[in-house]
Enzyme design. Structure first.
Site, PDB file in Angstrom:
ATOM      1  N   GLY A  29       0.806  -1.217   0.000  1.00  0.00           N
ATOM      2  CA  GLY A  29       0.000   0.000   0.000  1.00  0.00           C
ATOM      3  C   GLY A  29       0.835   1.262   0.000  1.00  0.00           C
ATOM      4  N   ASN A  30       0.245   2.333  -0.444  1.00  0.00           N
ATOM      5  CA  ASN A  30       0.905   3.645  -0.387  1.00  0.00           C
ATOM      6  C   ASN A  30      -0.129   4.750  -0.422  1.00  0.00           C
ATOM      7  OD1 ASN A  30       0.764   3.564  -3.498  1.00  0.00           O
ATOM      8  ND2 ASN A  30       2.183   1.906  -2.972  1.00  0.00           N
ATOM      9  N   THR A  45       8.850   3.672   0.621  1.00  0.00           N
ATOM     10  CA  THR A  45       8.833   2.275   0.183  1.00  0.00           C
ATOM     11  C   THR A  45       9.362   1.382   1.309  1.00  0.00           C
ATOM     12  OG1 THR A  45       9.480   0.798  -1.625  1.00  0.00           O
ATOM     13  CG2 THR A  45      11.159   2.332  -0.855  1.00  0.00           C
ATOM     14  N   THR A  74       7.682   5.847  -2.229  1.00  0.00           N
ATOM     15  CA  THR A  74       7.011   4.644  -2.737  1.00  0.00           C
ATOM     16  C   THR A  74       7.360   4.401  -4.206  1.00  0.00           C
ATOM     17  OG1 THR A  74       4.865   3.713  -3.328  1.00  0.00           O
ATOM     18  CG2 THR A  74       4.917   6.077  -3.100  1.00  0.00           C
ATOM     19  N   SER A  75       7.477   3.119  -4.551  1.00  0.00           N
ATOM     20  CA  SER A  75       7.777   2.776  -5.950  1.00  0.00           C
ATOM     21  C   SER A  75       6.571   3.001  -6.854  1.00  0.00           C
ATOM     22  CB  SER A  75       8.220   1.310  -6.024  1.00  0.00           C
ATOM     23  OG  SER A  75       7.174   0.483  -5.535  1.00  0.00           O
ATOM     24  N   GLU A  76       5.394   3.231  -6.255  1.00  0.00           N
ATOM     25  CA  GLU A  76       4.186   3.414  -7.065  1.00  0.00           C
ATOM     26  C   GLU A  76       3.784   4.890  -7.162  1.00  0.00           C
ATOM     27  OE1 GLU A  76       1.808   0.379  -5.145  1.00  0.00           O
ATOM     28  OE2 GLU A  76       2.235  -1.037  -6.742  1.00  0.00           O
ATOM     29  N   HIS A  95      -3.684   3.956  -2.263  1.00  0.00           N
ATOM     30  CA  HIS A  95      -3.558   2.692  -3.000  1.00  0.00           C
ATOM     31  C   HIS A  95      -3.346   1.566  -1.993  1.00  0.00           C
ATOM     32  CE1 HIS A  95      -2.363  -0.575  -5.422  1.00  0.00           C
ATOM     33  NE2 HIS A  95      -1.120  -0.571  -4.967  1.00  0.00           N
ATOM     34  N   HIS A  97      -4.517  -2.930  -0.993  1.00  0.00           N
ATOM     35  CA  HIS A  97      -4.908  -4.247  -1.493  1.00  0.00           C
ATOM     36  C   HIS A  97      -5.978  -4.850  -0.580  1.00  0.00           C
ATOM     37  CE1 HIS A  97      -0.379  -4.429  -2.853  1.00  0.00           C
ATOM     38  NE2 HIS A  97      -1.056  -3.538  -3.540  1.00  0.00           N
ATOM     39  N   HIS A 158      -4.130  -6.992  -8.774  1.00  0.00           N
ATOM     40  CA  HIS A 158      -3.275  -6.147  -7.934  1.00  0.00           C
ATOM     41  C   HIS A 158      -4.022  -5.567  -6.726  1.00  0.00           C
ATOM     42  CE1 HIS A 158       0.015  -2.806  -7.904  1.00  0.00           C
ATOM     43  NE2 HIS A 158      -0.449  -3.063  -6.700  1.00  0.00           N
TER      44      HIS A 158
HETATM   45 ZN   LIG Z   1       0.149  -2.165  -4.897  1.00  0.00          ZN
END
Ligand SMILES: [Zn+2]
Length: 237
Positions: A29-30, A45, A74-76, A95, A97, A158
């Site tokens: 998550g982010n 991250t 975060t990588s996203e 974001h 899951h 995802h």
């Molecule tokens: Zn994700």
């Protein structure tokens, strides 16, 4: 208290809720919040979202370059920036899951509409984006077709991304979607999943407008009001 400190504290609080509700296992998550036209504060991250301190958060510019913070962003981040670039009114992106909504993402089952009144009014249509390897700009671009006409998107295989003008509302959307998906899964086990008739769905669209929440894109389309109308329908044999 400065606005930035308040935002950092809110991000940590929402991170705790995500982790406590099982919406973000491990380091999943982010979260982010747009502080100004060109600065976004986001989660780092490789850190559990349930145990963040305000000083763990990162500042990035609109190109995704880190401008401040001891931990790497975060990588996203590109997913978040894609949403911010689409609408200056959006201030927060979540974001995560959440398991019931992610079950629909994995089954590649579109979120059905026309079932629960609150979902019709507060979430609207929740589209599903095609799968792409998480992290890069190709991944972020998968949500582009839905920007401006949705506030929550399921990411195939995802998870979920939601956004709003406040962090609280962006989080609530993820929570509402997961609760809805849980009910859908249970209802399918219990029996037939029944739809509201079109005229009752239209009444909800009108209510939404009366609440000052703007027009639902479905009001301008001649297409059917229902998405995935066969979900949960028992085949007659
Ligand atoms: Zn994700």
């Amino acid at each position: 208290m400065s606005e930035e400190l308040q935002v950092r504290q809110e991000l940590c609080e929402v991170g705790r809720r995500l982790y406590a509700r099982g919406f973000a296992a491990g380091n999943d998550g982010n979260l982010s919040y747009r502080l100004s036209d060109d600065i976004v504060v986001c989660t780092p991250t490789l850190m559990c979202k349930g145990f963040m301190q305000p000083t763990d958060l990162c500042l990035v510019d609109m190109a995704g370059k880190q401008v401040f913070g001891p931990r790497k962003h975060t990588s996203e981040i590109h997913l978040h920036l894609e949403v911010y670039r689409s609408d200056p009114a959006v201030r927060a992106v979540v974001h995560c899951h959440p398991p019931h909504a992610t079950a629909f993402a994995v089954a590649r089952e579109d979120i059905p509409s026309g079932i629960l009144p609150e979902v019709e009014v507060f979430l609207g249509i929740v589209p599903r984006a095609e799968y792409e390897t998480p992290g890069g700009s190709a991944f972020a671009e998968k949500i582009r077709p839905f920007l401006g006409r949705a506030n929550t998107v399921v990411l195939s295989n995802h998870g979920v991304v939601s956004w709003a003008n406040t962090l609280e509302l962006a989080y609530w959307r993820a929570e509402m979607l997961d609760a809805y998906c849980r009910i859908l899964i249970l209802a399918k086990l219990v029996g037939n999943v029944e739809r509201l008739p079109d005229d009752k769905v239209m009444e909800l669209m009108n209510l939404k407008q009366a609440f000052g929440m703007g027009a639902d894109p479905r009001q301008q389309q001649s297409a059917s009001l229902l998405v995935n109308p066969t979900f949960g329908k028992r085949s007659k044999s």
